[in-house]
Design a protein around this motif. Structure first.
Motif, mmCIF file in Angstrom:
data_model
loop_
_atom_site.group_PDB
_atom_site.id
_atom_site.type_symbol
_atom_site.label_atom_id
_atom_site.label_comp_id
_atom_site.label_asym_id
_atom_site.label_seq_id
_atom_site.Cartn_x
_atom_site.Cartn_y
_atom_site.Cartn_z
ATOM 1 N N PRO A 46 -6.005 11.292 -9.616
ATOM 2 C CA PRO A 46 -6.351 12.694 -9.902
ATOM 3 C C PRO A 46 -6.755 12.898 -11.358
ATOM 4 N N GLN A 47 -7.475 13.965 -11.618
ATOM 5 C CA GLN A 47 -7.871 14.283 -12.984
ATOM 6 C C GLN A 47 -6.650 14.665 -13.816
ATOM 7 N N ASP A 48 -6.743 14.402 -15.113
ATOM 8 C CA ASP A 48 -5.712 14.865 -16.035
ATOM 9 C C ASP A 48 -5.885 16.366 -16.267
ATOM 10 N N TYR A 49 -4.785 17.115 -16.322
ATOM 11 C CA TYR A 49 -4.887 18.573 -16.414
ATOM 12 C C TYR A 49 -5.433 19.029 -17.761
ATOM 13 N N GLN A 50 -5.373 18.175 -18.798
ATOM 14 C CA GLN A 50 -5.904 18.539 -20.110
ATOM 15 C C GLN A 50 -7.247 17.863 -20.398
ATOM 16 N N GLN A 51 -7.348 16.569 -20.101
ATOM 17 C CA GLN A 51 -8.516 15.789 -20.487
ATOM 18 C C GLN A 51 -9.549 15.636 -19.378
ATOM 19 N N ALA A 197 5.309 9.583 -18.178
ATOM 20 C CA ALA A 197 4.983 11.008 -18.225
ATOM 21 C C ALA A 197 3.970 11.386 -17.153
ATOM 22 N N MET A 198 3.216 10.422 -16.667
ATOM 23 C CA MET A 198 2.198 10.695 -15.649
ATOM 24 C C MET A 198 2.785 10.564 -14.256
ATOM 25 N N PRO A 199 2.183 11.217 -13.267
ATOM 26 C CA PRO A 199 2.618 11.031 -11.883
ATOM 27 C C PRO A 199 2.297 9.614 -11.415
ATOM 28 N N ILE A 200 2.983 9.168 -10.379
ATOM 29 C CA ILE A 200 2.864 7.784 -9.928
ATOM 30 C C ILE A 200 1.440 7.429 -9.521
ATOM 31 N N GLU A 201 0.689 8.380 -8.956
ATOM 32 C CA GLU A 201 -0.676 8.066 -8.524
ATOM 33 C C GLU A 201 -1.618 7.852 -9.709
ATOM 34 N N MET A 202 -1.144 8.144 -10.939
ATOM 35 C CA MET A 202 -1.928 7.884 -12.141
ATOM 36 C C MET A 202 -1.432 6.655 -12.885
ATOM 37 N N TRP A 203 -0.101 6.480 -12.993
ATOM 38 C CA TRP A 203 0.386 5.357 -13.785
ATOM 39 C C TRP A 203 0.477 4.059 -12.992
ATOM 40 N N PHE A 204 0.591 4.127 -11.665
ATOM 41 C CA PHE A 204 0.690 2.879 -10.907
ATOM 42 C C PHE A 204 -0.611 2.069 -10.967
ATOM 43 N N PRO A 205 -1.795 2.700 -10.781
ATOM 44 C CA PRO A 205 -3.023 1.913 -10.968
ATOM 45 C C PRO A 205 -3.174 1.388 -12.393
ATOM 46 N N LEU A 206 -2.640 2.129 -13.369
ATOM 47 C CA LEU A 206 -2.666 1.639 -14.747
ATOM 48 C C LEU A 206 -1.809 0.387 -14.886
#
Length: 247
Positions: A46-51, A197-206
């Motif tokens: 998902p998109q970042d809410y700020q960036q 700090a990010m949700p799992i659907e953002m930090w797991f692919p990272l």
């Protein structure tokens, strides 16, 4: 303490044989981790809410920065082993890893600049984190240039080992610069002691891309070391047999 494994690592023939068995597995891990991690991060996260979508460059920037710093720590360890135990493979590892580390640092700097434009309004500032990463790139260049400038192999090995060890002081500066100074760069994305700090659907692919970059680094390093080992041991029987199998 059993030092047999440590001494085996000093054997060029043993390293060449065992690295040949490891390589296919690391290649497979690289392909799987990067394919899943990069596609997930760039397309499905998902998109970042700020960036907004500009944050997606972290899936390249953060792994490259991690590997760049870890690689230099490896150079310092290899330098110590070279100076203390005179292990030839440690010098081979140092020489072969330095260009890979330089490329990773360059990628981290370029992607950071691309990220910085929409985030900070500029591609570059003399920020503590950015400046210390630039110094890291210069350290890599220095090690590469020093190794090529000195014709005597033993002297070159000692000189590059010393520079690698001295330069490692820059690594904690890179890591803690955002805590020690007032900097534009955001704090660390991953912390072992803290929940992401990010949700799992953002930090797991990272996480997958970070592991993928480490696997890619390992593949690149092993391949370069195997070539360099054959070049240095070209007069030995086992190296000639290995070259004959390749031809």
């Amino acid at each position: 303490m059993n030092w047999s494994f440590f001494h085996k690592l000093g054997s060029p023939k043993w390293f060449y044989d065992i690295s040949g068995r490891w390589l296919p597995w690391f290649v497979l891990a690289t392909v799987l981790l990067l394919s899943v991690g990069v596609v997930w991060g760039l397309v499905f996260a998902p998109q970042d809410y700020q960036q907004g979508n500009s944050f997606r460059i972290i899936y390249i920037h953060v792994p490259a920065a991690f590997v760049a710093q870890s690689c230099y720590i490896m150079l310092a360890v290899a330098g110590i082993i070279t100076l203390v135990w005179r292990m030839k493979l440690a010098d081979v590892a140092l020489r072969c890893a330095a260009p890979i580390g330089a490329w990773m640092t360059f990628i981290a700097l370029i992607t950071g600049a691309i990220w910085g434009k929409p985030t900070w309004g500029t591609y570059w500032v003399w920020d503590a984190r950015l400046t210390s990463m630039l110094i890291l790139l210069f350290l890599y260049f220095g090690i590469i240039a020093l190794g090529q400038a000195i014709s005597n192999r033993d002297t070159a090995a000692k000189a590059t080992a010393v520079l690698a060890i001295v330069g490692v002081v820059n690594i904690p500066i890179i890591k803690y610069s955002v805590d020690w100074w007032n900097t534009l760069h955001q704090p660390a994305t991953f912390k072992v002691t803290a929940k992401p700090a990010m949700p799992i659907e953002m930090w797991f692919p990272l996480l997958l891309t970070v592991l993928g970059f480490y696997a890619l680094f390992t593949v690149s390093l092993l391949m370069r070391m195997r070539v360099e080992t054959l070049r240095r041991e070209g007069k030995t029987r086992w190296a000639r047999e290995a070259l004959e199998k390749m031809s």
